[in-house]
Scaffold this motif. Structure first.
Motif, PDB file in Angstrom:
ATOM      1  N   LYS A   2       0.975  -6.123  -1.660  1.00 56.77           N
ATOM      2  CA  LYS A   2       1.391  -4.581  -2.491  1.00 56.77           C
ATOM      3  C   LYS A   2       1.695  -3.955  -3.497  1.00 56.77           C
ATOM      4  O   LYS A   2       2.143  -3.095  -3.635  1.00 56.77           O
ATOM      5  N   ARG A   6       1.936  -2.696  -7.094  1.00 55.47           N
ATOM      6  CA  ARG A   6       2.795  -1.053  -6.716  1.00 55.47           C
ATOM      7  C   ARG A   6       3.086  -0.526  -8.036  1.00 55.47           C
ATOM      8  O   ARG A   6       3.369   0.138  -9.161  1.00 55.47           O
ATOM      9  N   PHE A  29      -0.377   8.790  -7.695  1.00 55.31           N
ATOM     10  CA  PHE A  29      -0.663   8.022  -7.372  1.00 55.31           C
ATOM     11  C   PHE A  29      -1.064   8.969  -5.926  1.00 55.31           C
ATOM     12  O   PHE A  29      -1.272   7.357  -5.103  1.00 55.31           O
TER      13      PHE A  29
END
Length: 248
Positions: A2, A6, A29
């Motif tokens: 993750k 990102r 975001f």
């Protein structure tokens, strides 16, 4: 995983919206400011991002992206326009020919290369970087940038890599004036010992330098008597590349 995804998404967003602030990325975001800041700093430490030179609170793409750019560049108008003229220039002089692009005032980045068949030759890896003031490719760009950009580069300090590196402001300005007159730049041991180069800028429709094309050779094959000839050839090649780009 993750975290990696990102980071890649943040990198893509910076490329799309640059130059951007941490606050703008946080809103985009919906992530904590500390998380975005940490990701930006990590990407900057790896060379993928850098602070904008005019506003250090804003982030933009760094030289590392240009280092991996050649694969993508192969489909670009610059790469397509440059490839055949570079091959022809290599065949005429039998020396290494390379194409470089500027990363703002940070450095020049090699994005393509055509090798000669000499057993002893110069080598520039794709992605190699070099300073603007100490190289032919860099000064070919500097000569066609606005005065304020040159002043900014000088204000940062001009590192001297050898006795012949133009490290004084007036020396550099005089050299840039000569380049504008002659149409090409010359580097003789000013960055790497034993390496010489002759370079010319590839300009857009407004006269802004997009890239440079250069002949590079060991000092053992550099011949001052042929400099004007080599200079004309590399300048003609740069002009041909400029003319082959769509819209010119």
């Amino acid at each position: 995983m993750k975290s990696l995804i990102r980071s890649l998404r943040i990198l893509e967003a910076v490329a799309q919206h640059q130059p951007v602030t941490v606050g703008e990325m946080t809103k985009l975001f919906g992530l904590p400011k500390s998380t975005v800041q940490r990701t930006l700093v990590t990407l900057a430490e790896a060379g993928w991002l850098r602070a904008n030179r005019r506003d250090t609170t804003r982030w933009e793409i760094g030289a590392r992206v240009l280092a991996v750019r050649p694969a993508a560049l192969q489909g670009s108008s610059l790469f397509v326009a440059a490839r055949e003229p570079m091959l022809r220039l290599r065949d005429r002089v039998n020396e290494t020919i390379h194409l470089s692009v500027p990363d703002a005032l940070q450095c020049m980045v090699v994005v393509d290369r055509v090798d000669c068949d000499h057993a002893v030759r110069t080598f520039h890896a794709i992605g190699d970087t070099s300073p603007l003031h100490a190289t032919a490719v860099g000064r070919a760009v500097l000569a066609y940038l606005p005065k304020q950009d040159v002043d900014e580069l000088i204000a940062r300090g001009l590192e001297q890599f050898g006795d012949s590196t133009p490290a004084g402001p007036e020396d550099l300005r005089a050299e840039l004036k000569r380049i504008r007159t002659d149409g090409y730049a010359v580097n003789r041991n000013q960055f790497r010992p034993g390496v010489c180069a002759i370079a010319a800028p590839i300009l857009d429709e407004e006269g802004t330098p997009l890239a440079t094309v250069a002949i590079s050779m060991p000092e053992s094959r550099y011949d001052e008597a042929r400099l004007r000839e080599w200079g004309r050839m590399v300048a003609d090649t740069a002009s041909e590349i400029t003319g082959r780009r769509p819209g010119t």
